[in-house]
Design a protein around this motif. Structure first.
Motif, short mmCIF file in Angstrom:
data_model
loop_
_atom_site.label_atom_id
_atom_site.label_comp_id
_atom_site.label_asym_id
_atom_site.label_seq_id
_atom_site.Cartn_x
_atom_site.Cartn_y
_atom_site.Cartn_z
N LEU A 27 -1.17 4.87 -16.83
CA LEU A 27 -2.03 5.12 -15.67
C LEU A 27 -2.37 3.84 -14.91
O LEU A 27 -2.82 3.91 -13.78
N VAL A 28 -2.18 2.69 -15.54
CA VAL A 28 -2.48 1.44 -14.83
C VAL A 28 -1.23 0.58 -14.70
O VAL A 28 -1.31 -0.62 -14.46
N LEU A 29 -0.08 1.23 -14.83
CA LEU A 29 1.18 0.49 -14.89
C LEU A 29 1.36 -0.49 -13.74
O LEU A 29 1.79 -1.61 -13.93
N LEU B 240 1.48 11.31 -10.86
CA LEU B 240 0.72 11.56 -9.63
C LEU B 240 -0.67 10.97 -9.71
O LEU B 240 -1.18 10.40 -8.75
N ALA B 241 -1.30 11.12 -10.89
CA ALA B 241 -2.65 10.58 -11.05
C ALA B 241 -2.65 9.09 -10.79
O ALA B 241 -3.53 8.55 -10.13
N ARG B 242 -1.64 8.39 -11.30
CA ARG B 242 -1.58 6.95 -11.11
C ARG B 242 -1.41 6.60 -9.63
O ARG B 242 -2.13 5.78 -9.08
N GLU B 243 -0.46 7.25 -8.98
CA GLU B 243 -0.14 6.86 -7.62
C GLU B 243 -1.25 7.23 -6.64
O GLU B 243 -1.40 6.59 -5.61
N LEU B 244 -2.00 8.30 -6.98
CA LEU B 244 -3.04 8.72 -6.05
C LEU B 244 -4.38 8.05 -6.34
O LEU B 244 -5.39 8.41 -5.75
N LEU C 207 0.48 4.53 2.70
CA LEU C 207 1.57 5.50 2.84
C LEU C 207 1.79 6.12 1.46
O LEU C 207 1.78 5.42 0.45
N PHE C 208 2.01 7.44 1.42
CA PHE C 208 2.28 8.10 0.15
C PHE C 208 3.61 8.83 0.26
O PHE C 208 3.80 9.65 1.15
N ILE C 209 4.55 8.48 -0.64
CA ILE C 209 5.84 9.15 -0.65
C ILE C 209 6.04 9.81 -2.00
O ILE C 209 5.94 9.14 -3.03
N GLY D 168 0.79 -1.22 0.00
CA GLY D 168 0.00 0.00 0.00
C GLY D 168 0.82 1.27 0.00
O GLY D 168 0.39 2.31 0.49
N VAL D 169 2.04 1.20 -0.56
CA VAL D 169 2.87 2.40 -0.63
C VAL D 169 2.74 3.02 -2.02
O VAL D 169 2.97 2.35 -3.02
N GLY D 170 2.34 4.28 -2.07
CA GLY D 170 2.30 5.01 -3.33
C GLY D 170 3.58 5.81 -3.44
O GLY D 170 4.01 6.42 -2.48
#
Ligand SMILES: Nc1ncnc2c1ncn2[C@@H]1O[C@H](COP(=O)(O)OP(=O)(O)OP(=O)(O)O)[C@@H](O)[C@H]1O
Ligand SMILES: [Mg+2]
Lengths: 546, 435
Positions: A383-385, A439-443, A449-451, A360-362
């Motif tokens: 976007l779906v990598l 950013l769109a992909r990771e969010l 956790l978001f780094i 669950g780490v972005g």
């Protein structure tokens, strides 16, 4: 053509250096006009009848959103793209550039957004390329080039070694090599496309001084930047471009908010209103984290901190003080890691990158083109990598095309990615839009956790506003957030708490509303306590011009 | 060990990260395994006899005495040296991330020497002519070198040339045909260059102009040339006039020994008793190396192969540079092909290049895209390949078929990157399209 004296520092020069000796050099100055330049890529009109005049010896800034067409216009001017229509005039005479060679011959030099240096060549080889001096039978004679490089280095205080291999040099120095390349070719107009995006604040200051010196010598400069503060500080004139069209020009004295709203076409709030953090449990913990290099130096030295749910921790510091290693260590990208990193009680050290991401780490990497995107894949695929295995995007072992396309359409809309189609290859996007895709992909997936490293590098002010809001929204959903940024503005904007790294060590963690002076001292190697003491004894000027 | 990096070291930092990326344990591991093999086979189970190496041929002006080595004792020495060198490789990898070049080369030489002594010592005849080993190797080495030079020219400019095999074959066929018809070996040589150039032209046109995948074009060209030459061989070369196949009797390129130099033991017969093609090979190796690394032409080519956009922004025509290089590479490989029919044997036969074009590709990688490196790699492959034909005559402890595998085993090791950091030109294989 008009001839002017080129002096190191004339009376009108803003450069802070003392006038040292007389260094007369005759230099031609040149007036550049673009008339009705249009450039289309298929159905997309990137430049739409653009008129632009660059007067001799002025610093002319171009402002515009991501994808507004600034780089495209400059590539047309430099002969890399052929304009669909319109003409370029040099000193009133129309010219046609069949390639960059012609543009260079006309006195135009360009430093690209992504550097155009051969990494395995030396500085001298890079500078000589295309304009080599040769002896008998085409044998290279780099001595002249070396001398030239040393001369220019001395004149502008560049400190560049002609025999260094380019890939070993820091970005700031690579940029100087690019400037030297243009100067060696007698550029009278120098195009700098987002030169400061990759620089540290110190390097940016040095670049500004170099620009002032060049201007004093009669060189005109076209400057592109998303940092309004820089644009205001350095420009003589500002032209604003929106969606391929010139929407007006502005004086450098115009206010930052006015410039921003002119660019975006709506009012932009430059300061972020965010509710105070509601920190919950400290679910992300770093304990005694040490990262070693092969030869045993400590790139990160015994760092411990925690981040709670619902708070943003910003990691500040001059580039190269362990920030990269910190994110790499958490992601499982580094080999020699000691200590412990836990998320929700699960140990992350020793896990593979895949396992860390699945936990669950972005993650938004520092270098979007190298690590964040696959340039030849479409935007939709990018976007779906890291989600393509998930059931909503797959049918058995096949990709579910329509679900992916739908997802892409939504994200492109939401993050305002400027592109004609989500099927376009990611590397046709403008720099800032590439960053938005990452950013769109990771969010867009549930995160623990978001780094993000340099989350808004190369992004325009309007989009920064949006991305910052999204990051705060992620926090408010209860995700612990870590932002690594060398941009002090961004750190102060977003952070609930600020950690400062110096030489791989943690200098302390201070509240998000700390003063720039305090952070500056900590970034120079003082601990939080030492810095506080020093600030209370020696009064320093509070608040910088903004 | 508690040195702390300083702030100014973002450069050092990236340098460190680079080291991290290239550090590889492959070399010490393989060396250690080979060293164990050497200890067991060369030393512990070493043959009791003597290994005799003949260094001179009868016709040589200066006769060197035979080199007679006690097989077991020499095996022990070689095995120990292997152990020491493997250990050094381990220590170097630990300290600086990679094995020094001189250690890898010394290991290779010592191991091969130990291997030779072991084989010769164990045979009935127990002697071998070193000169024969090398001169025979040149039969393989010469076309290999021309092939790899073709690869160097293409890949340094950013085009992968899988079609070397086809270019060699086209050269061999055309040289035989034109040589037979004109009765002039040099006419055959020239025609071979043209044939190779034509194959190069097809590669360039499809991969640079029409952006077809370079590997696919290369493979297709190989199949095409094999089919075409096979067909023409049946249809034309088998025509008999008065009992002789007149279209497949090319004249021989004469040997031109160079006075004095050709009398140097071992080196003389190997390099200085050759045909024009042999000398042309040496000249090209040195010439292309010099041109690539010392001239303007070379600087531009390397720029185009490493970072075409950068070259383009400096006013260099990327695709034209590539096109010309692929043509030149084709011509070089074509000339190499002529060696088969004008020097090695004096007639063409179907598929006579026998996959040498692919070994040339491996020599190119083994030699790190450097003409001199490729030349040395080709020498190694050539000697390994020739060893088997010499040893087949003697009764050896190893099966001849096993030895025949040797050059290919080396090839796989080469391609697996055992030679350390062998970095291809960054843009090799990627077509350049302007915005
Ligand atoms: N080679 C190309 N092919 C297709 N479309 C392109 C190409 N280059 C640019 N574009 C499109 O043209 C538009 C303008 O791009 P450009 O790179 O000029 O923007 P920019 O103003 O420099 O933005 P940024 O500030 O993000 O760098 C964008 O929509 C981009 O997607
Ligand atoms: Mg741009």
């Amino acid at each position: 053509m008009e001839w002017r004296e080129r002096r190191r520092c004339g009376a009108s020069c803003l450069c802070p250096l003392p006038v040292s000796g007389i260094n007369f050099r005759l230099v031609e100055t040149l007036k550049l006009e673009l008339k009705g330049i249009t450039k289309s890529f298929g159905s997309l009109v990137a430049n739409d009848h653009i008129d632009l005049v660059v007067e001799p010896g002025e610093i002319h800034s171009l402002l515009g959103e991501n994808g507004a067409g600034k780089s495209t216009l400059m590539n047309v001017l430099y002969g890399l793209y052929e304009p669909t229509s319109g003409e370029i005039l040099v000193d009133g005479k129309p010219v046609r550039f069949a390639g960059p060679g012609d543009a260079m011959a006309a006195g135009i030099g360009m430093v690209h957004q992504h550097f155009m240096l051969v990494p395995v060549f030396t500085v001298a080889e890079n500078v000589a390329l295309g304009r080599e001096s040769t002896g008998f039978a085409g044998i290279l004679d780099l001595e002249q080039t070396r001398t030239k490089i040393r001369e220019i280095s001395a004149e502008y205080g560049f400190n560049v070694d002609p025999d260094a291999v380019v890939e070993d040099l820091p970005v700031g120095v690579q940029q100087r090599v690019e400037i030297i390349k243009a100067l060696v070719r007698d550029a009278h107009v120098l195009i700098l496309d987002e030169p400061t995006a990759v620089l540290t604040p110190q390097e940016t200051d040095e670049l500004m001084n170099i620009m002032r010196q060049l201007k004093a010598g009669g060189t005109s400069i076209v400057f592109i930047s998303h940092k309004l503060r820089e644009v205001k500080a350095i420009s003589d004139r500002i032209t604003v471009i929106r969606r391929g069209k010139v929407v007006g020009s502005a004086e450098p004295s115009a206010s930052t908010t006015d410039l921003a709203s002119m660019m975006v076409g709506r009012s932009v709030s430059l300061s972020l209103d965010k509710a105070p953090a509601q920190p919950g449990a400290e679910i992300f913990r770093v304990r005694n984290l040490t990262v070693m290099s092969d030869v045993g130096t400590r790139l990160l030295d015994d760092v411990s901190f925690s981040v709670a749910t619902g708070e943003i921790l910003a990691v500040a510091g001059v580039q190269g003080n362990g920030q990269t290693e910190l994110t790499e260590a958490v992601l499982g990208l580094h080999k020699h890691v000691r200590g412990s990193v836990t998320l929700d009680g699960h140990e992350l050290v020793g896990r593979s990158v895949r396992q860390v991401l699945d936990a669950g780490v972005g993650f938004v990497p520092e270098d979007r083109t190298a690590d964040g995107l696959v340039g030849s894949f479409s935007i939709a695929e990018n976007l779906v990598l890291d989600l393509y295995g998930k059931k909503e995007f797959s049918r058995g072992s096949m990709m579910n095309r329509s679900a992916i396309a739908e997802h892409a359409a939504r994200k492109v809309e939401e993050f305002d990615v400027r592109t004609p189609s989500a099927r376009a290859a990611a590397d046709t996007l403008s720099g800032g839009n590439q960053q938005k895709v990452v950013l769109a992909r990771e969010l867009s997936r549930p995160l623990k956790l978001f780094i993000a490293s340099q989350p808004t590098r190369g992004v325009d002010v309007g989009s920064i506003e949006f991305l910052h809001k999204r990051i705060v929204a992620e926090r408010d959903k209860g995700t612990p957030v870590i932002i690594v940024s060398t941009e002090l503005d961004e750190v102060l904007e977003l952070a609930d708490r600020i950690a400062v790294l110096y030489a791989g060590r943690l200098m302390g963690i201070v509240p998000g509303k700390s003063s720039r002076d305090l952070l500056g001292l900590m970034m120079a190697g003082l601990t939080a306590e030492e810095a506080t003491v020093q600030l209370s004894t020696i009064p320093t000027s509070e608040g910088e011009p903004s | 060990m508690s040195t702390v990096i300083s702030t100014k070291s973002s450069a050092d930092n990236t340098a460190l990260r680079d080291q991290l990326a290239v550090r590889s344990w492959k070399v010490p591991i393989v060396f250690a395994a080979l060293a164990v093999f050497a200890v067991v086979v060369f030393a512990v189970f070493g043959p009791e006899g003597h290994a005799t190496f003949r260094l001179s041929q009868e016709q040589d002006a200066w006769q060197l005495p035979d080199l007679v080595l006690p097989a077991k004792a020499s095996g022990i020495v070689a095995a120990l040296a292997c152990v020491v060198l493997a250990l050094m490789s381990y220590l170097q990898t630990k300290a600086v991330g990679r094995t020094a070049r001189w250690v890898s080369s010394s290991f290779t030489v010592v191991f091969v020497a130990g291997f030779l002594i072991w084989i010769i010592g164990g045979t009935k005849t127990q002697n071998i002519t070193l000169v024969g080993l090398f001169t025979g190797a040149m039969l393989i080495v010469t076309p290999l070198v021309f092939g790899s030079l073709s690869g160097v020219l293409c890949e340094r400019s950013g085009v992968v040339n899988i079609a070397i095999e086809g270019q060699l074959l086209a050269g061999a066929f055309t040289a035989a045909l034109v040589g037979s018809i004109t009765g002039n070996a040099f006419a055959g040589l020239f025609a071979a260059a043209v044939a190779g150039l034509l194959v190069g032209f097809l590669l360039a046109a499809f991969s640079i102009k029409y952006l077809v995948n370079q590997i696919i074009v290369g493979v297709v060209l190989n199949v095409l040339v094999a089919g075409l030459t096979g067909f023409l061989f049946e249809k034309i070369m088998k025509i008999k006039v008065a009992g002789a196949t007149i279209y497949n009797q090319p004249p021989h390129l004469p040997d031109l020994p160079i006075p004095v130099l050709s009398e140097i033991p071992i080196i003389g017969p190997t390099f200085f008793r050759q045909s024009v093609l042999g000398y042309l090979m040496l000249v090209l190796v040195a010439g292309i190396w010099f041109a690539l690394f010392r001239t303007r032409w070379g600087l531009r080519i390397r720029a185009v192969g490493e970072h075409p956009q950068a070259a383009d922004t400096m006013g260099i025509n990327v695709n034209r540079t590539r096109f010309l290089n692929v043509l030149a590479g084709g011509a070089v490989a074509g000339v190499g092909g002529a060696y088969f029919t004008l020097v090695a044997v004096s007639s063409f036969s179907k598929d006579m290049t026998g996959g040498l074009g692919f070994i040339a590709l491996a020599a190119l990688i083994f030699g790190r895209w450097n003409p001199i490196g490729a030349f040395l790699a080709a020498l190694l492959f050539g000697v390994a390949g020739n060893l088997k034909s010499i040893l087949q005559l003697a009764v050896t402890p190893v099966d001849g078929q096993f030895l025949a595998m040797l050059p290919y085993a080396l090839t796989i090791l080469a391609v697996a990157g055992l030679v350390g950091k062998s970095r291809a030109p960054a843009a090799s294989g990627i077509p350049y399209v302007k915005g």
